[in-house]
Design a protein around this motif. Sequence first.
Motif, PDB file in Angstrom:
ATOM      1  N   ASN A  48       7.312-110.729 -22.833  1.00  0.00           N
ATOM      2  CA  ASN A  48       8.531-109.957 -23.121  1.00  0.00           C
ATOM      3  C   ASN A  48       9.736-110.857 -22.896  1.00  0.00           C
ATOM      4  O   ASN A  48       9.854-111.494 -21.855  1.00  0.00           O
TER       5      ASN A  48
ATOM      6  N   HIS B 202      13.904-110.853 -22.757  1.00  0.00           N
ATOM      7  CA  HIS B 202      15.072-109.988 -22.615  1.00  0.00           C
ATOM      8  C   HIS B 202      16.326-110.859 -22.664  1.00  0.00           C
ATOM      9  O   HIS B 202      16.458-111.809 -21.895  1.00  0.00           O
TER      10      HIS B 202
ATOM     11  N   ASP C 144      20.436-110.810 -22.290  1.00  0.00           N
ATOM     12  CA  ASP C 144      21.523-110.014 -21.722  1.00  0.00           C
ATOM     13  C   ASP C 144      22.858-110.470 -22.319  1.00  0.00           C
ATOM     14  O   ASP C 144      23.288-111.594 -22.081  1.00  0.00           O
TER      15      ASP C 144
END
Length: 188
Positions: A14, A16, A18
């Motif tokens: 995964n 991610h 930001d």
Amino acid sequence: SINPASGVNNSTVNVHADPTNLAAGVYNATITIDGGPAAGSQSVPVIFTVGQALPLITQVSNAANGYITSLVPGSFASVFGTSLAGNSVTVTFDGVGATTTYNSATQINLLVPGALTGKTSAQMLVSVDGRNSLPAMVGLVNAAPAIFPNGVLNQDNSVNSATKPAVRGSALQIFLTGLPPVAGAMVN
């Protein structure tokens, strides 16, 4: 961030991203997964688009005194919020365009459309470069007068005050908003 940082066999990774500290724009990156000398490595291109924030209305007030109150068609109002600046900034009330007189990232000053006379409320929408705010319902009234700061001038154009009062019989200029638009009317 990548989670998990490592794995074996048929693992799922995964990723991610930001956008908190990033300016609006398109960011290109490459994620390389290295399986060691026997499996080799694989590169995956990633495109991360950070959009501009939608305009957010936090307060609508009388332009003269900043009071949060119902607006008067034909009078000046101020809209406060975030992401209010852009190349194309429009404000509409029930689809009727307002005349904007000032705008910055946090404030828009405008003239409420006189075409709203007789209505008790209207849905206001701010559009910045094609991005629309959530609609805001504003109350409308026939009159809510307010004088602008330092908006009372003596006949000699000095600001009327306790130390500079008007001379008896002289004229005063009063700069205010919030009176209904009446063609040819004068305030005496």
